[in-house]
Design a protein around this motif. Structure first.
Motif, PDB file in Angstrom:
ATOM      1  N   LYS A 199       2.930   7.734  -1.169  1.00  0.00           N
ATOM      2  CA  LYS A 199       2.231   7.517   0.086  1.00  0.00           C
ATOM      3  C   LYS A 199       3.178   7.762   1.254  1.00  0.00           C
ATOM      4  CE  LYS A 199      -2.002   6.404  -0.896  1.00  0.00           C
ATOM      5  NZ  LYS A 199      -3.073   7.325  -0.453  1.00  0.00           N
ATOM      6  N   VAL A 200       2.685   8.442   2.270  1.00  0.00           N
ATOM      7  CA  VAL A 200       3.439   8.534   3.514  1.00  0.00           C
ATOM      8  C   VAL A 200       3.661   7.108   4.023  1.00  0.00           C
ATOM      9  CG1 VAL A 200       3.323   9.255   5.925  1.00  0.00           C
ATOM     10  CG2 VAL A 200       2.577  10.819   4.118  1.00  0.00           C
ATOM     11  N   THR A 203      10.506   0.258   6.415  1.00  0.00           N
ATOM     12  CA  THR A 203      11.856   0.638   6.004  1.00  0.00           C
ATOM     13  C   THR A 203      12.158   0.024   4.646  1.00  0.00           C
ATOM     14  OG1 THR A 203      14.197   0.701   6.639  1.00  0.00           O
ATOM     15  CG2 THR A 203      12.986  -1.318   7.148  1.00  0.00           C
ATOM     16  N   ASN A 204      13.085   0.630   3.932  1.00  0.00           N
ATOM     17  CA  ASN A 204      13.581   0.059   2.679  1.00  0.00           C
ATOM     18  C   ASN A 204      14.949  -0.581   2.865  1.00  0.00           C
ATOM     19  OD1 ASN A 204      11.336   0.888   1.090  1.00  0.00           O
ATOM     20  ND2 ASN A 204      12.154   2.965   1.026  1.00  0.00           N
ATOM     21  N   ASN A 205      15.422  -0.612   4.108  1.00  0.00           N
ATOM     22  CA  ASN A 205      16.741  -1.135   4.439  1.00  0.00           C
ATOM     23  C   ASN A 205      16.619  -2.559   4.974  1.00  0.00           C
ATOM     24  OD1 ASN A 205      19.031  -1.682   6.366  1.00  0.00           O
ATOM     25  ND2 ASN A 205      19.764   0.256   5.528  1.00  0.00           N
ATOM     26  N   ASP A 206      17.219  -3.518   4.287  1.00  0.00           N
ATOM     27  CA  ASP A 206      17.106  -4.925   4.678  1.00  0.00           C
ATOM     28  C   ASP A 206      17.633  -5.168   6.088  1.00  0.00           C
ATOM     29  OD1 ASP A 206      16.190  -5.311   2.111  1.00  0.00           O
ATOM     30  OD2 ASP A 206      18.024  -6.247   1.359  1.00  0.00           O
ATOM     31  N   GLU A 207      18.749  -4.557   6.420  1.00  0.00           N
ATOM     32  CA  GLU A 207      19.377  -4.788   7.721  1.00  0.00           C
ATOM     33  C   GLU A 207      18.522  -4.219   8.846  1.00  0.00           C
ATOM     34  OE1 GLU A 207      21.978  -6.588  10.166  1.00  0.00           O
ATOM     35  OE2 GLU A 207      21.960  -6.729   7.971  1.00  0.00           O
ATOM     36  N   TYR A 241       0.831  -1.214   0.000  1.00  0.00           N
ATOM     37  CA  TYR A 241       0.000   0.000   0.000  1.00  0.00           C
ATOM     38  C   TYR A 241       0.861   1.258   0.000  1.00  0.00           C
ATOM     39  CZ  TYR A 241      -3.437   3.503   1.265  1.00  0.00           C
ATOM     40  OH  TYR A 241      -4.225   4.631   1.264  1.00  0.00           O
ATOM     41  N   VAL A 242       1.881   1.298   0.868  1.00  0.00           N
ATOM     42  CA  VAL A 242       2.677   2.531   0.974  1.00  0.00           C
ATOM     43  C   VAL A 242       3.840   2.566  -0.011  1.00  0.00           C
ATOM     44  CG1 VAL A 242       2.069   2.812   3.402  1.00  0.00           C
ATOM     45  CG2 VAL A 242       4.224   1.680   2.809  1.00  0.00           C
ATOM     46  N   GLY A 243       4.245   1.385  -0.510  1.00  0.00           N
ATOM     47  CA  GLY A 243       5.368   1.349  -1.431  1.00  0.00           C
ATOM     48  C   GLY A 243       6.715   1.219  -0.754  1.00  0.00           C
ATOM     49  N   ALA A 244       6.734   0.677   0.458  1.00  0.00           N
ATOM     50  CA  ALA A 244       7.993   0.418   1.167  1.00  0.00           C
ATOM     51  C   ALA A 244       8.378  -1.045   0.995  1.00  0.00           C
ATOM     52  CB  ALA A 244       7.852   0.751   2.648  1.00  0.00           C
ATOM     53  N   ILE A 271      13.183   5.151   8.441  1.00  0.00           N
ATOM     54  CA  ILE A 271      12.084   4.356   8.999  1.00  0.00           C
ATOM     55  C   ILE A 271      10.864   5.265   9.126  1.00  0.00           C
ATOM     56  CG2 ILE A 271      11.269   3.028  11.013  1.00  0.00           C
ATOM     57  CD1 ILE A 271      14.255   2.426  11.618  1.00  0.00           C
ATOM     58  N   ALA A 272       9.680   4.705   8.915  1.00  0.00           N
ATOM     59  CA  ALA A 272       8.421   5.436   9.138  1.00  0.00           C
ATOM     60  C   ALA A 272       7.494   4.575   9.982  1.00  0.00           C
ATOM     61  CB  ALA A 272       7.752   5.790   7.815  1.00  0.00           C
TER      62      ALA A 272
END
Length: 383
Positions: free
Chosen positions: A170-171, A200-204, A42-45, A179-180
């Motif tokens: 999207k927020v 988050t988009n960060n795997d770690e 939904y948000v695209g993360a 992070i959101a």
């Protein structure tokens, strides 16, 4: 009493919960990852880590970014205390950046000024938490630019902004943050009763937060460090917490998610109607119209021109059965924070906003007659 906010629970929501109660899994089952996947889409993360509250999400976000004693976290004083408490939980120091008087969000200009001074004093923050107050996004593009210049992490406290838009995204997409965080408390846009999520988009960071929410434990064999095996195997690799969501909550969230856009559309319609009906009332200031099409409108906040009139208006509206509220007492004015050295006068724009603000009823099930009654009483009492 007409509340300022209220959840919308449908018969389908109820039946979905009943289904889970009759199933094999009511806690750590398959619906949690399904909910996380749907939220991410939904948000695209890239990743979503669902937890039992937005407060928990803020805490594990800070921990995952390595916030600790000797570090500093900055956030907005115009928020609920969770936005700053998460830094204290990690042993870090906390400070605030005053708000923009038009948006009620963290002011990028004041942030830059504070960063310039902090750099000279060698006291730059490790984490900055902009709060998307009432559902309207902060100026994340500018804050992100400053993060690159001054070297801090960004956690978006988007607890109010589920379903909101910013810069055609999207927020929650983390386009301008590390992070959101969303909240699914009952008065928010959608609910899981209590609950939250960290994107988050960060795997770690996703791996760290996934472990931190469940005692610091992993069941991923590829991450094991000890040289033994078995189908029962798990490893605690860090000191985590029990911040897990349940399948009962996840199924309610999945059902609510189907109506998220419908809820946001209704809230935007109500915000437009309030703006139209109240724009000519003397002695009253309204939210910025620039957010009418992008905010998710968790709150609709009016401000009276004189602080002395706020209390009388608040009491009279409550007397007539209108459950107005005040969001928020500035965090730095709370007794606990004053013990840390903060005082009245530190963040004057937030304090002026607080002295004049009232949150009026706004939720999808607000009826036309109740809406008209709220508007009528505000006009009558102010005139």
């Amino acid at each position: 009493m007409i509340p300022y906010g209220r959840q919308n629970i449908s018969e389908e929501d109820i039946q979905e919960v009943v289904k889970v109660l009759k199933s094999d899994f009511i806690t750590q089952g398959p619906l949690i990852p399904e909910f996380e996947n749907k939220l991410s889409q939904y948000v695209g993360a890239k990743h979503a880590v669902a937890v039992n509250s937005a407060t928990s999400a803020l805490h594990i976000a800070c921990l995952a970014l390595g916030l600790t004693k000797g570090d500093t976290l900055w956030t907005s004083p115009n928020s609920f205390v969770a936005s700053s408490n998460c830094g204290l939980y990690c042993g870090a120091d906390v400070d605030f950046v005053d708000i923009d008087e038009a948006t009620f969000n963290m002011c990028p200009k004041k942030l830059e000024e504070k960063l310039i001074n902090a750099k000279q004093e060698k006291k730059l923050p490790k984490v900055v938490i902009p709060v998307h107050f009432s559902g309207a996004s902060c100026e994340m593009k500018r804050i992100h630019e400053l993060s690159k210049e001054y070297g801090f992490f960004i956690i978006e406290d988007a607890s109010h902004a589920v379903g909101a838009d910013y810069e055609k995204t999207k927020v929650g997409s983390c386009s301008y943050s590390d992070i959101a965080v969303f909240s699914f408390h009952p008065v928010k846009i959608i609910t899981t009763a209590e609950g939250g999520v960290a994107f988050t988009n960060n795997d770690e960071l996703a791996k760290k937060m996934g472990m931190l929410r469940t005692h610091g434990i992993t069941k991923d064999s590829e991450m094991y460090t000890a040289d033994f095996s078995g189908p029962w195997k798990y490893e605690q690799q860090s000191l985590g917490l029990n911040y897990r969501l349940t399948d009962i909550q996840a199924c309610l969230g999945l059902s609510q998610l189907k109506r998220l856009d419908e809820f946001v559309l209704k809230r935007r319609e109500l915000a437009k109607k309030y703006t139209q009906e109240l724009k000519d009332v003397k002695g009253l200031s309204l939210p910025s119209e620039e957010f009418l099409e992008t905010s998710s409108w968790h709150l609709y906040v009016i401000r009276v021109d004189e602080g002395s009139r706020r209390e009388s208006l608040f009491k009279e509206l409550r007397h007539h059965g209108i459950g107005v509220n005040v969001h928020y007492i500035p965090i730095h004015l709370q007794p606990y924070y004053q013990q840390l050295g903060f005082k009245a006068g530190d963040f004057p724009v937030s304090e002026d906003y607080y002295n004049r603000c009232i949150s009026i009823p706004l939720f999808p099930d607000l009826t036309d007659s109740d809406f008209s009654f709220v508007v009528e009483k505000i006009k009558e009492l102010l005139n």
